[in-house]
Design an enzyme around this catalytic site. Sequence first.
Site, PDB file in Angstrom:
ATOM      1  N   HIS A  84       0.871  -1.171   0.000  1.00  0.00           N
ATOM      2  CA  HIS A  84       0.000   0.000   0.000  1.00  0.00           C
ATOM      3  C   HIS A  84       0.905   1.217   0.000  1.00  0.00           C
ATOM      4  O   HIS A  84       1.661   1.441   0.957  1.00  0.00           O
ATOM      5  CB  HIS A  84      -0.918  -0.020   1.224  1.00  0.00           C
ATOM      6  CG  HIS A  84      -1.898  -1.148   1.188  1.00  0.00           C
ATOM      7  ND1 HIS A  84      -2.258  -1.879   2.293  1.00  0.00           N
ATOM      8  CD2 HIS A  84      -2.581  -1.670   0.141  1.00  0.00           C
ATOM      9  CE1 HIS A  84      -3.133  -2.806   1.931  1.00  0.00           C
ATOM     10  NE2 HIS A  84      -3.352  -2.697   0.627  1.00  0.00           N
ATOM     11  N   GLU A 127       1.777   3.589   2.905  1.00  0.00           N
ATOM     12  CA  GLU A 127       2.221   3.013   4.184  1.00  0.00           C
ATOM     13  C   GLU A 127       3.741   2.959   4.145  1.00  0.00           C
ATOM     14  O   GLU A 127       4.347   1.947   3.806  1.00  0.00           O
ATOM     15  CB  GLU A 127       1.542   1.663   4.386  1.00  0.00           C
ATOM     16  CG  GLU A 127       0.016   1.849   4.427  1.00  0.00           C
ATOM     17  CD  GLU A 127      -0.781   0.549   4.424  1.00  0.00           C
ATOM     18  OE1 GLU A 127      -0.175  -0.527   4.550  1.00  0.00           O
ATOM     19  OE2 GLU A 127      -2.013   0.637   4.287  1.00  0.00           O
ATOM     20  N   HIS A 186       2.920  -3.139   6.808  1.00  0.00           N
ATOM     21  CA  HIS A 186       1.837  -2.187   6.516  1.00  0.00           C
ATOM     22  C   HIS A 186       1.730  -1.155   7.634  1.00  0.00           C
ATOM     23  O   HIS A 186       2.420  -1.245   8.654  1.00  0.00           O
ATOM     24  CB  HIS A 186       0.502  -2.933   6.411  1.00  0.00           C
ATOM     25  CG  HIS A 186       0.394  -3.811   5.215  1.00  0.00           C
ATOM     26  ND1 HIS A 186      -0.365  -3.482   4.128  1.00  0.00           N
ATOM     27  CD2 HIS A 186       0.966  -5.003   4.936  1.00  0.00           C
ATOM     28  CE1 HIS A 186      -0.256  -4.439   3.219  1.00  0.00           C
ATOM     29  NE2 HIS A 186       0.542  -5.376   3.687  1.00  0.00           N
ATOM     30  N   GLU A 210       1.694  -4.610  11.075  1.00  0.00           N
ATOM     31  CA  GLU A 210       1.202  -3.233  10.963  1.00  0.00           C
ATOM     32  C   GLU A 210       2.030  -2.385  11.923  1.00  0.00           C
ATOM     33  O   GLU A 210       1.989  -2.584  13.132  1.00  0.00           O
ATOM     34  CB  GLU A 210      -0.278  -3.171  11.345  1.00  0.00           C
ATOM     35  CG  GLU A 210      -1.173  -4.096  10.519  1.00  0.00           C
ATOM     36  CD  GLU A 210      -1.716  -3.436   9.275  1.00  0.00           C
ATOM     37  OE1 GLU A 210      -1.480  -2.212   9.096  1.00  0.00           O
ATOM     38  OE2 GLU A 210      -2.374  -4.121   8.480  1.00  0.00           O
TER      39      GLU A 210
HETATM   40 ZN   LIG Z   1      -1.730  -1.945   4.168  1.00  0.00          ZN
END
Ligand SMILES: [Zn+2]
Length: 560
Positions: free
Chosen positions: A161, A164, A270, A354
């Site tokens: 992404h 990110e 992420h 994350e």
């Molecule tokens: Zn992501």
Amino acid sequence: MLLVLNVRMSAQDRDTSLRQALSLLETRNEVCIEFEVPGPGLPEHLSGILSIDAVKGNSVRAYANPQQFREFLTLDLPFRVIPPVIRPVPETKSLAAWESYPSYSEYLDMMQAFETSHPNLCRLVKAGKSVGNRDILFVKISDHVEEKEAEPVVLYSSTMHGNETVGYVLMLRLIDTLLTGYGHDPQVTALVDSLEIWINPLANPDGTYYNSPSGEITNPRRYNDNDFDLNRNFPDPRVGENPGGPYQEETLAMMAFMDTLKACLSANFHEGAEVVNYPWDTWYPSVKVHPDQLWFQSIGHEYADTVHLYGPEGYMNPSWSDNGITNGAEWYSITGGRQDYVTYFLHGREVTIELSNTKFPDPATLPLYWEYNRRSLLNYLEQAYFGVHGFVTDAFTGDPVAAQITIPGHDSLGSHVFSDSLNGFYVRLLPEDSWDMVFTAGGYEPVEIPVQVWNRQQTRLDVRMVPVQSPSPPDSTFFFGLVENPPRGALRFEYHIGKGGIYRFILYTLTGRPVQMVGEVFLENGEGDLEFPLPPDMTGMYVMVVSGPEGNFSMKIFLK
Ligand SMILES: [Zn+2]
């Protein structure tokens, strides 16, 4: 206006949200929205419409391209727009202090410089191009980097992404740490010596450098240049091919590359939350859990627990998580994610990490994220040391055997592994327990071996596989056969050989260990019979191997 709208806009804030969303969709083909769902948990159809980014209680944050937003509007749910983060081009940058985002050309230069300055440890590999013609780059870091060694392959990949961006810089800094720490830092040296480490800092360069004539990151977005979410674009074990639309260039490149790597352990970085997310993302745990869920939980906890020691209060420990880790679907279910693709289809073990609640944060905060995570990033790679390691080879030739390695009654959903066809090396990561491992390969007798696995220890298990009875081609003159099996009274053979000479008859266990020399005889070429006494005190299944000038001939034999 490319959107056809048929929603009633009664409230003024709804009107404002809609105008904001449409304006963003017009200028950047992507919008981030937040809305409430009726009950706890995410209705399944929503993840088919939007790219869900985070779920907390009833509140859902999601991304949409114009097509997805049009579908979302038909649900008639109130929403608010989360504006994208835009940062001006910095006047000064301090790449050396790791508190700036590199421009695209600086990124290319850094990746090249890693190889140039450490040619014995680092190799730069282009796995492919993005839709927007940017490079998808990996570095390989290992001692003897030019060779394919029998070492566990591990992979880190970040920023599928594009907005990110924390993991992007952390990966660059990790590469630097591994290369400059080699020979000085014992942990780093051991990692580089004993693993084959692959790092892909930027999986979606078009998203990260979106709308950036300067080549700096100022206006990143989630999607690739075709407005697709790359982490919804992989084959899905539950719903099949292409759940998130046609395969994108980035996805195809990543799939092809990862298929050749065959990493035993990987992670995918992420932002938007602070948590370690383990498989499955597609199946709710009430439906299916990974057979090695205990192992996933333990390595997830090791990552998060270490972060808790060095990060600030609350970092990577959301209240809805299990001390900083979560089952993917328990948080929210997605399809087409890379973690499940790798874990199911490539028989790997991938988690999604994350790193920060804030996407594209102020680059001055990047050293903090590094400080919170650097030990965990190194320790996670060490997980590949543990479990069961070994070589699978042909018992007679010593050649590597590409075997499937399965734990019956335990493995499912792609959790079995394979030994490498080039060197026979395999790694099976497992939680502490005693296990029965079965090795199977075409042309070989299956082998079942009990093995004990301890936490944070490596169990070595080499397996020599015995070929099944040699097939005798129709025109072959090379043949040995047992007259009766199981034999009674004596071992009687009939044979047909094309080359006379000394022939040895040796019994092997099914695991390839020679146990009994039955006899050694000189045979003239041609046909004949011969007989040996039965070996005393031996019962069970063995493999009889006859070796002579014409080669090896093997057959299974049952001794009563
Ligand atoms: Zn992501």
